[in-house]
Design an enzyme around this catalytic site. Structure first.
Site, PDB file in Angstrom:
ATOM      1  N   ASP A  52      60.200  35.198   7.555  1.00  0.00           N
ATOM      2  CA  ASP A  52      59.507  33.918   7.367  1.00  0.00           C
ATOM      3  C   ASP A  52      59.966  33.171   6.118  1.00  0.00           C
ATOM      4  O   ASP A  52      60.202  31.954   6.162  1.00  0.00           O
ATOM      5  CB  ASP A  52      57.984  34.148   7.311  1.00  0.00           C
ATOM      6  N   GLU A 166      50.816  34.648  12.481  1.00  0.00           N
ATOM      7  CA  GLU A 166      50.020  35.226  11.387  1.00  0.00           C
ATOM      8  C   GLU A 166      48.642  34.571  11.354  1.00  0.00           C
ATOM      9  O   GLU A 166      47.639  35.246  11.121  1.00  0.00           O
ATOM     10  CB  GLU A 166      50.722  34.992  10.037  1.00  0.00           C
TER      11      GLU A 166
HETATM   12  N1  LIG Z   1      58.500  40.763  -2.754  1.00  0.00           N
HETATM   13  C1  LIG Z   1      58.329  39.446  -2.601  1.00  0.00           C
HETATM   14  N2  LIG Z   1      59.065  38.571  -3.310  1.00  0.00           N
HETATM   15  C2  LIG Z   1      58.904  37.245  -3.158  1.00  0.00           C
HETATM   16  N3  LIG Z   1      58.016  36.702  -2.304  1.00  0.00           N
HETATM   17  C3  LIG Z   1      57.268  37.534  -1.574  1.00  0.00           C
HETATM   18  C4  LIG Z   1      57.386  38.938  -1.667  1.00  0.00           C
HETATM   19  N4  LIG Z   1      56.531  39.493  -0.786  1.00  0.00           N
HETATM   20  C5  LIG Z   1      55.901  38.495  -0.173  1.00  0.00           C
HETATM   21  N5  LIG Z   1      56.337  37.307  -0.643  1.00  0.00           N
HETATM   22  C6  LIG Z   1      55.907  35.964  -0.249  1.00  0.00           C
HETATM   23  O1  LIG Z   1      54.683  36.096   0.510  1.00  0.00           O
HETATM   24  C7  LIG Z   1      54.909  35.656   1.847  1.00  0.00           C
HETATM   25  C8  LIG Z   1      54.109  36.469   2.823  1.00  0.00           C
HETATM   26  O2  LIG Z   1      54.705  37.712   3.039  1.00  0.00           O
HETATM   27  P1  LIG Z   1      54.289  38.627   4.276  1.00  0.00           P
HETATM   28  O3  LIG Z   1      55.414  39.570   4.487  1.00  0.00           O
HETATM   29  O4  LIG Z   1      54.083  37.715   5.463  1.00  0.00           O
HETATM   30  O5  LIG Z   1      53.012  39.292   3.904  1.00  0.00           O
HETATM   31  C9  LIG Z   1      56.420  35.719   2.035  1.00  0.00           C
HETATM   32  O6  LIG Z   1      56.861  34.855   3.057  1.00  0.00           O
HETATM   33  C10 LIG Z   1      56.919  35.307   0.673  1.00  0.00           C
HETATM   34  O7  LIG Z   1      56.873  33.906   0.512  1.00  0.00           O
HETATM   35  O1  LIG Z   2      56.886  36.518   5.081  1.00  0.00           O
HETATM   36  P1  LIG Z   2      58.173  37.281   5.022  1.00  0.00           P
HETATM   37  O2  LIG Z   2      59.315  36.436   4.627  1.00  0.00           O
HETATM   38  O3  LIG Z   2      58.035  38.498   4.171  1.00  0.00           O
HETATM   39  O4  LIG Z   2      58.492  37.743   6.515  1.00  0.00           O
HETATM   40  P2  LIG Z   2      57.814  38.929   7.344  1.00  0.00           P
HETATM   41  O5  LIG Z   2      56.390  38.500   7.582  1.00  0.00           O
HETATM   42  O6  LIG Z   2      58.583  39.017   8.603  1.00  0.00           O
HETATM   43  O7  LIG Z   2      57.835  40.162   6.538  1.00  0.00           O
END
Ligand SMILES: Nc1ncnc2c1ncn2[C@@H]1O[C@H](COP(=O)(O)O)[C@@H](O)[C@H]1O
Ligand SMILES: O=P(O)(O)OP(=O)(O)O
Ligand SMILES: NC(=O)c1ccc[n+]([C@@H]2O[C@H](COP(=O)([O-])OP(=O)(O)OC[C@H]3O[C@@H](n4cnc5c(N)ncnc54)[C@H](O)[C@@H]3O)[C@@H](O)[C@H]2O)c1
Ligand SMILES: [Mg+2]
Length: 275
Positions: A52, A166
């Site tokens: 994403d 989501e």
């Molecule tokens: N480790 C990360 N570094 C930067 N941004 C992050 C990180 N983990 C999550 N994010 C941000 O949060 C959204 C949502 O993540 P999900 O995998 O859907 O929970 C992700 O798209 C990043 O913008």
């Molecule tokens: O939000 P991201 O980029 O971490 O993607 P995913 O939800 O597929 O982990």
């Protein structure tokens, strides 16, 4: 189609089929128009190495480049933010997304571990036990704080990566990764996001990898699908109006009802929808 399915599709504005080229243009234009209307010249987004943020990041960079070109104003910038909690298992994916695909104007890195651990320690000293799951949500909120701090400094906006697959399950942390100013992926399901990445010629490993929030210390890289109890294939089919197994449909609808509060502004004495 199930009555509730119809309502959900209408609420989340999912199209049963999309043209990736048109969707990319629509969403780049949306970010571009937002900058033009608000006068904001900085766009900020955390890049995790997942599907994403890889997609949203590239859309942001394309929009900023378009705005910069038409105004000749070099102040327009997209800032990609790396936000690991200490060492991140899929760090190489995040850097591949940034260097080989998104190509942001600027990249910043903030380790959220010291702030997260300090917060947990202070809470525990105050007598509040913090579960590993709850700590995971603190990590997501620390990421939100960092992105807003950067946006605040540059007079910019924070991008969220929430999308229909989501939103339907409320699979995000309220005021954590759910806290953002614009959400350019809204209305897309997971496979539609993948189709946009394919159209944009992203490295395949970045859209074929298993989606993970990766928030828990005890269960590193835990697949979203394991936490949700339903797979994205079923969620996408449901959102595109197909018939899916009763058990999966009920699961999705249970998540939808349980997380209704996340898709609204805070509840006020004037609201009745929650009763
Ligand atoms: N480790 C990360 N570094 C930067 N941004 C992050 C990180 N983990 C999550 N994010 C941000 O949060 C959204 C949502 O993540 P999900 O995998 O859907 O929970 C992700 O798209 C990043 O913008
Ligand atoms: O939000 P991201 O980029 O971490 O993607 P995913 O939800 O597929 O982990
Ligand atoms: N590794 C992982 O996969 C992982 C780890 C942590 C969190 N997550 C996911 O992130 C999401 C966040 O978890 P969460 O939803 O438990 O936390 P959240 O903080 O996003 O939402 C819970 C909070 O919402 C508020 N709330 C709850 N019910 C409400 C209601 N009926 N009306 C108004 N407000 C209400 C309360 O303040 C509650 O603390 C979940 O989808 C979770 O599965 C995933
Ligand atoms: Mg992720």
């Amino acid at each position: 189609m199930r009555k509730m399915q119809e309502q959900i599709i209408d609420d989340l504005k999912v199209s049963p089929s999309i043209d990736p080229k048109e969707e990319v243009e629509k969403r780049v234009k949306f970010i571009h128009d937002f900058m033009q209307k608000t006068g904001m010249k900085t766009i900020v987004l955390g890049i995790s190495g997942g599907q994403d943020s890889t997609l949203a990041g590239r859309l942001c960079q394309l929009a900023v480049e378009r705005r910069r070109q038409e105004t000749n104003d070099d102040d327009y910038q997209f800032i990609a933010v790396r936000l690991p909690y200490g060492t991140q298992a899929d760090e190489s994916d995040a850097m591949e997304a940034i260097n080989d695909f998104i190509k942001p104007d600027k990249t910043m890195r903030v380790n959220i571990k010291p702030a997260t651990d300090a917060m947990v320690k202070s809470l525990e000293e105050a007598g509040a036990d913090i579960s590993d799951f709850n700590k995971g949500n603190i990590k997501a909120r620390e990421r939100m704080i960092v992105q807003y701090a950067i946006a605040g400094q540059y007079g910019g906006a924070v991008v969220g990566t929430d999308h229909a697959a989501e939103a339907v399950t409320g699979f995000y942390t309220k005021f954590g990764d759910g806290g953002a100013d614009i959400t350019p992926l809204s209305g897309l399901d997971k496979r539609q996001g993948k189709a946009l990445l394919q159209y944009l010629k992203a490295p395949a490993n970045l859209y074929e990898k298993t989606p993970t929030a990766d928030l828990e210390d005890d269960k590193p890289m835990r697949a979203d699908e394991a936490a949700l109890g339903v797979c994205y294939e079923d969620i996408d089919n449901y959102l595109e109006g197909h018939v899916i197994a009763e058990k999966a449909a009920t699961k999705i609808e249970d998540w939808y009802k349980k997380t209704r509060h996340k898709r609204h502004q805070p509840i006020t004495p004037l609201d009745t929808w929650w009763k």
